[in-house]
Design an enzyme around this catalytic site. Structure first.
Site, PDB file in Angstrom:
ATOM      1  N   GLU A 138       1.227   5.473   1.226  1.00 14.23           N
ATOM      2  CA  GLU A 138       0.719   6.457   2.184  1.00 14.23           C
ATOM      3  C   GLU A 138       0.498   7.852   1.617  1.00 14.23           C
ATOM      4  OE1 GLU A 138       3.883   5.082   2.228  1.00 14.23           O
ATOM      5  OE2 GLU A 138       5.370   6.605   2.774  1.00 14.23           O
TER       6      GLU A 138
ATOM      7  N   HIS B 194       2.143   6.623   8.787  1.00 15.10           N
ATOM      8  CA  HIS B 194       3.058   7.406   7.957  1.00 15.10           C
ATOM      9  C   HIS B 194       2.663   8.883   7.904  1.00 15.10           C
ATOM     10  CE1 HIS B 194       6.098   4.917   6.185  1.00 15.10           C
ATOM     11  NE2 HIS B 194       5.291   4.107   5.535  1.00 15.10           N
TER      12      HIS B 194
ATOM     13  N   HIS C 245      -0.238   0.930   9.317  1.00 14.78           N
ATOM     14  CA  HIS C 245       1.067   1.369   8.804  1.00 14.78           C
ATOM     15  C   HIS C 245       0.941   2.629   7.940  1.00 14.78           C
ATOM     16  CE1 HIS C 245       5.239   0.538   7.302  1.00 14.78           C
ATOM     17  NE2 HIS C 245       4.772   1.193   6.244  1.00 14.78           N
ATOM     18  N   GLU C 246       0.053   2.582   6.955  1.00 17.09           N
ATOM     19  CA  GLU C 246      -0.073   3.740   6.057  1.00 17.09           C
ATOM     20  C   GLU C 246      -0.601   4.954   6.805  1.00 17.09           C
ATOM     21  OE1 GLU C 246       1.539   3.126   3.515  1.00 17.09           O
ATOM     22  OE2 GLU C 246       1.434   0.950   3.642  1.00 17.09           O
TER      23      GLU C 246
ATOM     24  N   ALA D  42       0.851  -1.181   0.000  1.00 12.12           N
ATOM     25  CA  ALA D  42       0.000   0.000   0.000  1.00 12.12           C
ATOM     26  C   ALA D  42       0.891   1.236   0.000  1.00 12.12           C
ATOM     27  CB  ALA D  42      -0.902   0.026   1.232  1.00 12.12           C
TER      28      ALA D  42
HETATM   29  N1  TRP Z   1       5.837   3.521   1.306  1.00 13.05           N
HETATM   30  C1  TRP Z   1       5.141   2.290   1.037  1.00 13.05           C
HETATM   31  C2  TRP Z   1       4.931   1.645   2.382  1.00 13.05           C
HETATM   32  O1  TRP Z   1       5.813   1.158   3.007  1.00 13.05           O
HETATM   33  C3  TRP Z   1       5.933   1.385   0.151  1.00 13.05           C
HETATM   34  C4  TRP Z   1       5.537   1.338  -1.283  1.00 13.05           C
HETATM   35  C5  TRP Z   1       4.302   1.189  -1.772  1.00 13.05           C
HETATM   36  C6  TRP Z   1       6.390   1.340  -2.408  1.00 13.05           C
HETATM   37  N2  TRP Z   1       4.363   1.098  -3.130  1.00 13.05           N
HETATM   38  C7  TRP Z   1       5.609   1.191  -3.545  1.00 13.05           C
HETATM   39  C8  TRP Z   1       7.745   1.450  -2.563  1.00 13.05           C
HETATM   40  C9  TRP Z   1       6.160   1.123  -4.812  1.00 13.05           C
HETATM   41  C10 TRP Z   1       8.310   1.407  -3.824  1.00 13.05           C
HETATM   42  C11 TRP Z   1       7.522   1.257  -4.937  1.00 13.05           C
HETATM   43  O2  TRP Z   1       3.890   1.673   2.915  1.00 13.05           O
HETATM   44 ZN    ZN Z   2       5.807   2.215   4.860  1.00 10.89          ZN
END
Ligand code: TRP
Ligand code: ZN
Length: 870
Positions: free
Chosen positions: A263, A300, A296-297, A261
């Site tokens: 954020e 963030h 988690h999201e 997912a």
């Molecule tokens: N920031 C996202 C998380 O940890 C990670 C993520 C989602 C991501 N989609 C991505 C990272 C595509 C790289 C590419 O929740």
């Molecule tokens: Zn994350």
């Protein structure tokens, strides 16, 4: 593809220009979407404006409304460079992109019928030219125009400012996000959805409109996600004092998504796997994962969005911290022990493996070619363990003091891991200089503990040594700070008090000793008999523990330790002891009576059933392989593992049968105890089917095909497939017929077959790649079949090399379709050095075959180069 240059953390420089405001205008069309971007640009230092851009068609560039001639800028495959700009100006860029041709799922793409975006880490540059780095924070306004019938919902970050009709049946919406943010947090969605709506009032009195958007017909499967979101909002206020900061929070579920997912500010985009859940289609663990990813999201929003990363080398600043936060969320709401054990297993079976691989990197990497390759178990999960060690050392109060200081100092900024540690240090008046090595050193430290008891003096002398093995590019390792939690027991399992100046009673109930030297020795006294110590309780540091194993001591800890994680750990150590010894004998194994007795006792003890289910899950072949750095004895590991399970099943068959009969939970009961009951019932059934396959085949068929609860169904399906029950083909066929229209359930059907360790597995996985429901375009489906198979080390490494060739062929196709997914499948090839000469040859030749592709994606190129040169 041109060779991509490595970037180094030490080369960080602020950009020559920043961007304060962005006005985006999307005219959405499947094959040709026009993006107009108006940037408020401001000079920070000398140099040209360097805009990143990938796979874009540039239509026009204007500075302060004056269009530039083509010789006024430099345009190459990756950049648009404009020199001689005034200190402040307005830049207008028009580009065109093709969302329906975008199979990499980065930038703007179509998922099913909807448009959606994925910009982290460097995807925004596939939408328009931009200073695409996280230290450029801008206020975004986004206008979206699209066909009104096909795309009734037009969404972006922040607040909806305006919407209305256009001509030709199109409509528009304008969104404004008041919080300055890096481009990786930008999001846009256009589509037709069912919408679940709710509200939440924050402690600060803000009424927040909550919305979950799902594919039509799935509304009831979105309810658990909404409940989880409200729990997350409340938990973050209560435990961290952090409240939401916009009037609207949207979650959109899409079927085509590379990761879990994302954020994006005010508009999270989720893999539908982490939103859709009801008891018919989702297992109890699926529900738990929905809750934790939603959390988690959401978390963030403060750790990642309000305070973001200065550069991508700092990724663990937001990910390690946010994983720690989501783990605490799950632990406060559910069983702390079960969640901790889950995290420990991820570390031991995946992160330790990565730390021992050619791609080993510190949680804050020093060198990166393709950033997508660094969304790793090291950055995320070891990163969370490093935060957890700080929490252990500082205590909850001190840790929260540090969080407050971090927020006071850095709200609204793009910062570094160093800034985080410095805030913790300042708020607690401690010196964390040596602790910082956890950020710069790769590899799993090994802690060796020896105990010497002197009956004449009643003294116990303990010697601890630590050493971190060399990793690629890092040969000399310095001692790290290791918080060692432990408890001391007498021979009847009574907890004994400990008096020592270096040891204090920790708030968790354990003793805390902080190791910071390569070697130390200390003496505890007052023991009439040899005491028994549970070391590294709660996995208090991400290290490997080496010590003399005494089975009886572990049996005592399994029966008497105060902490549930310690009891589970004792069982694991007993299994490991027996398994590793058997592997040395080529796999021949006889279960010691002591282990059987201890396990029988545990089976009958009044323990939480969820914990029991974990106690009755012996270490996997993958975990065992971690004990061998070369010539991994695969055949012996397989043989020993099967013998252990078989003998356990036969010896405890009446006990499993009696317990199984007592474990009843109603299908729609999603409470903790009901989930625990189902988990243990599935474990019992597994061992019962091992002991008496004919006798249990009918019951298992009934459970595998009766609609009502997916934990029951999937549990039975896996038993039938993994144990090759006589009716397994029928069971697979009925399950397929029942669920062929439900993709997330079909993923389970593919995964069950790919995780089996049977003579036919490789063939079947090969055939399944041609199944009408298989597609390389959907990452969930690829992961279900092929990532699952890659983790099935006993079949992936099948001696004839058929497993290798099958995955190689898929990687070649994904190299063009979706390099990010391709790069995730290559992981087990990188570890070629750990296998025998024949396998080494085969694995290496697969890697060189890939290396010779002339359009090899940088994602794969980086990993292959590291594997072949190290
Ligand atoms: N920031 C996202 C998380 O940890 C990670 C993520 C989602 C991501 N989609 C991505 C990272 C595509 C790289 C590419 O929740
Ligand atoms: Zn994350």
């Amino acid at each position: 593809m041109a060779h991509k240059q490595a970037k180094y953390r030490s080369d960080y420089r602020a950009p020559a220009f920043t961007i304060d405001t962005v006005e985006l205008d999307f005219d959405l069309h499947d094959n040709a979407t026009r993006v107009t971007s108006v940037l408020g640009v401001r000079r920070l230092g000398p140099g040209a404006l360097e805009l990143d851009g990938e796979q874009l068609k540039l239509i026009s560039v204007a500075v302060d409304d004056v269009e530039l001639d083509a010789d006024a800028y430099i345009l190459n495959e990756h950049q648009l460079i404009i020199s001689d700009l005034p200190d402040e100006c307005t830049l207008t860029l028009v580009t065109e992109i093709n969302p329906s041709a975008n199979s990499a799922l980065e930038g703007l793409y179509k998922s099913g019928g909807a448009f959606c975006t994925q910009c982290e880490a460097e995807g925004f540059r596939r939408i328009t030219y931009y200073v695409d780095r996280p230290d450029v924070l801008a206020v975004f306004t986004t206008r979206i125009t699209a066909d009104a019938r096909q795309f009734p919902y037009l969404l972006s970050n922040g607040n909806l400012q305006q919407q209305g009709e256009c001509e030709n049946g199109r409509h528009f919406a304008i969104w404004h996000d008041p919080h300055p943010k890096p481009a990786y947090l930008f999001a846009l969605v256009a589509g037709d959805f069912d919408r679940l709506q709710d509200t939440y009032t924050t402690t600060e009195g803000r009424d927040v409109c909550l919305e979950v958007f799902v594919d039509k017909g799935n509304l009831s499967r979105a309810e658990y996600a909404m409940v989880s979101l409200k729990k997350a909002m409340q938990w973050d206020e209560e435990r961290f004092g952090l409240a939401y900061d916009l009037d609207r929070y949207m979650i959109v579920a899409v079927d085509f998504f590379n990761m879990g997912a994302m954020e994006n500010k005010g508009l999270n985009i989720f893999n539908s796997k982490y939103v859709l859940a009801d008891q018919n289609t989702a297992t109890d663990w699926d529900f738990i994962h929905v809750e934790s990813v939603i959390g988690h999201e959401y978390f963030h929003n403060w750790t990642g969005n309000r305070i973001t990363c200065r550069d991508w080398f700092q990724l663990s600043l937001k990910e390690g911290l946010t994983v720690f936060r989501d783990q605490e969320f799950s632990s406060d709401l559910g069983s702390r022990a079960v969640h901790r054990i889950d995290a420990i297993r991820v570390m031991r079976s995946h992160q330790f493996n990565e730390d021992a691989s050619p791609m080993a990197h510190p949680i804050r990497p020093d060198k990166v070619v393709e950033m997508n390759n660094f969304y790793t178990v090291t950055v995320y999960n070891k990163g969370a363990e490093v935060i957890r060690m700080l929490h252990t050392i500082l205590g909850e109060e001190g840790f929260q003091r540090g969080m407050q200081r971090y927020r006071q100092r850095h709200d609204g900024q793009a910062v570094t891991c160093e800034d985080f540690v410095a805030a913790m240090e300042a708020a607690n008046d401690v010196d964390l200089s040596q602790f910082r090595r956890w950020y710069s050193q790769a590899g799993t430290p090994v802690v060796n503990i020896t105990e010497r008891y002197d009956a004449s003096t009643g003294e116990l002398t303990i010697r601890c040594q630590q050493q971190t093995p060399a990793t690629p590019g890092q040969t000399d390792k310095a001692p790290v700070v290791i918080p060692l939690l432990f408890s001391v027991f007498d021979a009847r399992g009574q907890r004994l008090a400990v008096e020592h100046e270096a040891i204090k009673r920790h708030e968790s109930g354990s003793e805390l000793l902080v190791l910071d030297q390569a070697e130390c020795e200390f003496t505890l006294s007052g023991f009439a008999k040899r005491p028994i110590i549970a070391w590294l309780e709660n996995f208090s540091a991400p290290v490997k523990l080496e010590r003399e194993v005494a089975l009886d001591d572990y049996a005592l800890l399994l029966a008497h330790a105060e902490q549930e994680v310690t009891r589970w750990e004792a069982a694991q150590q007993m299994y490991l002891h027996v398994l590793l010894q058997a592997v040395e004998q080529g796999g021949a194994l006889t279960l010691p009576q002591g282990l059987l007795n201890a396990l029988r006792q545990a089976l009958q003890a009044p323990l939480d059933n969820a914990l029991k289910a974990l106690i009755f899950t012996p270490p996997s072949a993958e975990e065992l392989s971690e004990y061998y750095s070369s010539d991994v004895p695969l055949a012996a590991i397989e043989k020993a593992g099967k013998a252990l399970r078989q003998q356990l099943a036969l010896a405890l068959q009446p006990d499993f049968a009696a317990l199984f009969d007592q474990l009843q939970a109603s299908d729609d009961d999603l409470s903790g105890p009901a989930m625990a009951t189902r988990a243990m019932a599935n474990r019992c059934l597994y061992f019962l089917a091992y002991a008496a396959p004919q006798q249990y085949a009918d019951l298992i068929a009934k459970r595998a095909t009766r609609r009502g609860n997916m934990t029951v169904q999937q549990g039975a399906l896996e038993i039938a497939v993994h144990l090759e029950l006589p009716n397994r083909d029928n069971i697979l066929a009925s399950f397929l017929e029942q669920w062929q229209a439900t993709p997330l359930v079909m993923d389970k059907w593919f995964a069950a077959q790919a995780s089996a360790v049977t003579a036919t597995t490789v063939n079947e996985v090969q055939q399944l790649t041609d199944h009408s429901l298989f597609t390389l375009r959907n990452p969930n489906r690829v992961y279900a079949l092929l990532a699952t198979f890659c983790r099935n080390s006993l079949r992936f490494h099948q001696a004839d090399g058929a497993g290798y060739r099958l995955v190689l062929d898929v990687i070649k196709q994904l190299n063009n379709l979706n390099p990010q997914v391709a790069a995730r499948l290559i992981t087990p090839f990188l570890q070629w050095r750990r296998y025998d000469a024949k396998r080494q040859e085969q694995l290496k030749s697969c890697l060189s075959e890939l290396q010779q592709l002339d359009d090899l994606a940088p994602d794969l190129a980086e990993k292959i180069a590291s594997a072949l040169e190290s």
